[in-house]
Write a protein that holds these residues in place. Structure first.
Motif, PDB file in Angstrom:
ATOM      1  N   UNK A   1       0.820  -1.214   0.000  1.00 57.73           N
ATOM      2  CA  UNK A   1       0.000   0.000   0.000  1.00 57.73           C
ATOM      3  C   UNK A   1       0.853   1.264   0.000  1.00 57.73           C
ATOM      4  N   UNK A   2       1.980   1.171   0.670  1.00 57.48           N
ATOM      5  CA  UNK A   2       2.878   2.319   0.749  1.00 57.48           C
ATOM      6  C   UNK A   2       3.552   2.578  -0.610  1.00 57.48           C
ATOM      7  N   UNK A   3       4.022   1.506  -1.248  1.00 54.12           N
ATOM      8  CA  UNK A   3       4.655   1.644  -2.569  1.00 54.12           C
ATOM      9  C   UNK A   3       3.638   2.197  -3.565  1.00 54.12           C
ATOM     10  N   UNK A   4       2.418   1.663  -3.494  1.00 54.57           N
ATOM     11  CA  UNK A   4       1.368   2.088  -4.431  1.00 54.57           C
ATOM     12  C   UNK A   4       1.069   3.578  -4.274  1.00 54.57           C
ATOM     13  N   UNK A   5       0.871   4.018  -3.040  1.00 51.78           N
ATOM     14  CA  UNK A   5       0.532   5.426  -2.790  1.00 51.78           C
ATOM     15  C   UNK A   5       1.672   6.357  -3.220  1.00 51.78           C
ATOM     16  N   UNK A   6       2.908   5.981  -2.867  1.00 46.77           N
ATOM     17  CA  UNK A   6       4.055   6.832  -3.211  1.00 46.77           C
ATOM     18  C   UNK A   6       4.224   6.904  -4.734  1.00 46.77           C
ATOM     19  N   UNK A   7       4.044   5.769  -5.403  1.00 42.92           N
ATOM     20  CA  UNK A   7       4.138   5.743  -6.863  1.00 42.92           C
ATOM     21  C   UNK A   7       3.075   6.660  -7.482  1.00 42.92           C
ATOM     22  N   UNK A   8       1.854   6.538  -7.014  1.00 47.99           N
ATOM     23  CA  UNK A   8       0.754   7.334  -7.578  1.00 47.99           C
ATOM     24  C   UNK A   8       1.013   8.841  -7.403  1.00 47.99           C
ATOM     25  N   UNK A   9       1.479   9.211  -6.226  1.00 44.35           N
ATOM     26  CA  UNK A   9       1.716  10.639  -5.967  1.00 44.35           C
ATOM     27  C   UNK A   9       2.847  11.193  -6.823  1.00 44.35           C
TER      28      UNK A   9
ATOM     29  N   UNK B   1      -1.106  11.525   7.489  1.00 46.94           N
ATOM     30  CA  UNK B   1      -1.138  11.225   6.050  1.00 46.94           C
ATOM     31  C   UNK B   1      -0.721  12.450   5.240  1.00 46.94           C
ATOM     32  N   UNK B   2      -1.169  13.603   5.690  1.00 48.08           N
ATOM     33  CA  UNK B   2      -0.826  14.857   5.006  1.00 48.08           C
ATOM     34  C   UNK B   2       0.688  15.108   5.059  1.00 48.08           C
ATOM     35  N   UNK B   3       1.258  14.899   6.236  1.00 45.26           N
ATOM     36  CA  UNK B   3       2.702  15.096   6.404  1.00 45.26           C
ATOM     37  C   UNK B   3       3.470  14.112   5.514  1.00 45.26           C
ATOM     38  N   UNK B   4       3.009  12.868   5.459  1.00 45.62           N
ATOM     39  CA  UNK B   4       3.665  11.857   4.624  1.00 45.62           C
ATOM     40  C   UNK B   4       3.564  12.247   3.149  1.00 45.62           C
ATOM     41  N   UNK B   5       2.416  12.778   2.749  1.00 42.79           N
ATOM     42  CA  UNK B   5       2.238  13.175   1.356  1.00 42.79           C
ATOM     43  C   UNK B   5       3.214  14.289   0.988  1.00 42.79           C
ATOM     44  N   UNK B   6       3.391  15.241   1.883  1.00 40.66           N
ATOM     45  CA  UNK B   6       4.363  16.316   1.630  1.00 40.66           C
ATOM     46  C   UNK B   6       5.760  15.744   1.466  1.00 40.66           C
ATOM     47  N   UNK B   7       6.101  14.781   2.317  1.00 39.49           N
ATOM     48  CA  UNK B   7       7.445  14.193   2.244  1.00 39.49           C
ATOM     49  C   UNK B   7       7.646  13.433   0.938  1.00 39.49           C
ATOM     50  N   UNK B   8       6.654  12.669   0.544  1.00 36.59           N
ATOM     51  CA  UNK B   8       6.760  11.892  -0.713  1.00 36.59           C
ATOM     52  C   UNK B   8       6.979  12.840  -1.894  1.00 36.59           C
ATOM     53  N   UNK B   9       6.248  13.935  -1.905  1.00 34.08           N
ATOM     54  CA  UNK B   9       6.320  14.854  -3.044  1.00 34.08           C
ATOM     55  C   UNK B   9       7.643  15.617  -3.098  1.00 34.08           C
ATOM     56  N   UNK B  10       8.278  15.794  -1.931  1.00 40.64           N
ATOM     57  CA  UNK B  10       9.520  16.582  -1.898  1.00 40.64           C
ATOM     58  C   UNK B  10      10.793  15.740  -1.921  1.00 40.64           C
TER      59      UNK B  10
ATOM     60  N   UNK C   1      -7.487   8.113  -5.462  1.00 43.90           N
ATOM     61  CA  UNK C   1      -8.558   8.955  -6.014  1.00 43.90           C
ATOM     62  C   UNK C   1      -7.978  10.054  -6.903  1.00 43.90           C
ATOM     63  N   UNK C   2      -6.845  10.624  -6.469  1.00 42.27           N
ATOM     64  CA  UNK C   2      -6.232  11.699  -7.248  1.00 42.27           C
ATOM     65  C   UNK C   2      -5.687  11.173  -8.572  1.00 42.27           C
ATOM     66  N   UNK C   3      -5.037  10.008  -8.530  1.00 44.15           N
ATOM     67  CA  UNK C   3      -4.521   9.445  -9.776  1.00 44.15           C
ATOM     68  C   UNK C   3      -5.665   9.140 -10.748  1.00 44.15           C
ATOM     69  N   UNK C   4      -6.762   8.582 -10.242  1.00 46.31           N
ATOM     70  CA  UNK C   4      -7.895   8.271 -11.120  1.00 46.31           C
ATOM     71  C   UNK C   4      -8.502   9.547 -11.696  1.00 46.31           C
ATOM     72  N   UNK C   5      -8.544  10.590 -10.877  1.00 45.09           N
ATOM     73  CA  UNK C   5      -9.042  11.876 -11.384  1.00 45.09           C
ATOM     74  C   UNK C   5      -8.157  12.366 -12.543  1.00 45.09           C
ATOM     75  N   UNK C   6      -6.837  12.286 -12.349  1.00 50.98           N
ATOM     76  CA  UNK C   6      -5.899  12.741 -13.391  1.00 50.98           C
ATOM     77  C   UNK C   6      -5.981  11.853 -14.638  1.00 50.98           C
ATOM     78  N   UNK C   7      -6.164  10.558 -14.428  1.00 54.73           N
ATOM     79  CA  UNK C   7      -6.240   9.632 -15.568  1.00 54.73           C
ATOM     80  C   UNK C   7      -7.534   9.870 -16.359  1.00 54.73           C
TER      81      UNK C   7
END
Ligand SMILES: [Zn+2]
Length: 245
Positions: free
Chosen positions: A130-138, A192-201, A226-232
């Motif tokens: 789940x972690x690999x999937x989320x980081x890849x998508x972001x 989750x928000x903090x993790x998302x910031x870290x993944x993106x940076x 959800x964000x990846x599906x929106x973009x796709x």
């Protein structure tokens, strides 16, 4: 004319008796269609190196802008993907996303590297799926120019977003109390928000360097997907399959 290219095989389709038509991602040619004649025959020397989800060094022959595979040497077979059905399904989803978001004939080395790093992490079990999937998508959405805006609340501008929620039609995070109109949103957590910031940076090789579990990981996972599906802009069949498992 002959040329050598490393290639990540994203998709293989059986063609005629023993041929494969491949969609591959390469550093030099970008996304490319390749014919692998005889790849499905028993004696073929290019069988292993032209399988889906394999990183190979290919000798290609080009004629009139079409490429066929003459030799294939496997560089990385990602064996861990083939040991577990869930890994293979997630690997196929990663491949489908790479195919969907890349452009034919346009080299995208960062995107290719993200794909290889994600498949390697999955194959070697370096992090939970789940972690690999989320980081890849972001990272994928960010590379394609759709980075979610999560540094500050999109309404009040505060860096500390209180009871954060994610607006999946806009790709922004806001405080729950700042949300005035009726909007579709997904619940989020501060973790989750903090993790998302870290993944993106994070630098490319450290995109999985964040600790997260429980509800935080579940929230990051649903928001990223959800964000990846929106973009796709469409359903992704291999994702449906992965989620059924
Ligand atoms: Zn706010």
């Amino acid at each position: 004319m002959f040329r050598t290219e490393n290639a990540l095989i994203l998709r293989e389709v059986r063609f005629r008796e023993s041929d494969r038509i491949l969609t591959a991602m390469t550093p030099g040619l970008g996304k490319v269609t390749l014919a692998a004649h005889g790849a499905l025959s028993k004696k073929s020397r290019i069988a292993a190196g032209t399988q889906q989800l394999t990183w190979s060094e290919l000798t290609l022959f080009e004629k009139d802008g079409r490429y066929s595979v003459r030799e294939a040497v496997t560089r990385e077979a990602f064996p861990g993907l083939r040991r577990e059905l869930e890994n293979l399904a997630l690997g196929s989803y990663i491949a489908e996303c790479l195919e969907l978001f890349s452009t034919e004939g346009q080299p995208e080395p960062e995107l290719l590297q993200l794909g290889l790093n994600s498949l390697y992490a999955l194959s070697e079990g370096l992090a939970p799926r789940e972690k690999i999937k989320a980081a890849f998508e972001l990272r994928l959405t960010a590379m394609e120019g759709y980075a979610p805006a999560v540094e500050v609340c999109a309404v009040c501008g505060r860096k500390e977003i209180r009871s954060p929620v994610f607006l999946q039609d806009d790709g922004v995070a806001v405080c729950r109390d700042c949300l005035r109109e009726e909007r579709r949103f997904l619940p989020f957590t501060s973790g989750a928000l903090e993790a998302m910031r870290r993944v993106l940076q994070a630098p490319p090789k450290r995109f999985l360097s964040f600790g997260l579990d429980g509800e935080d990981l579940a929230r990051l996972s649903s928001v990223s997907e959800a964000w990846l599906l929106h973009c796709a802009g469409r359903e992704i069949p291999s994702l449906e399959y992965y989620k059924k498992l």
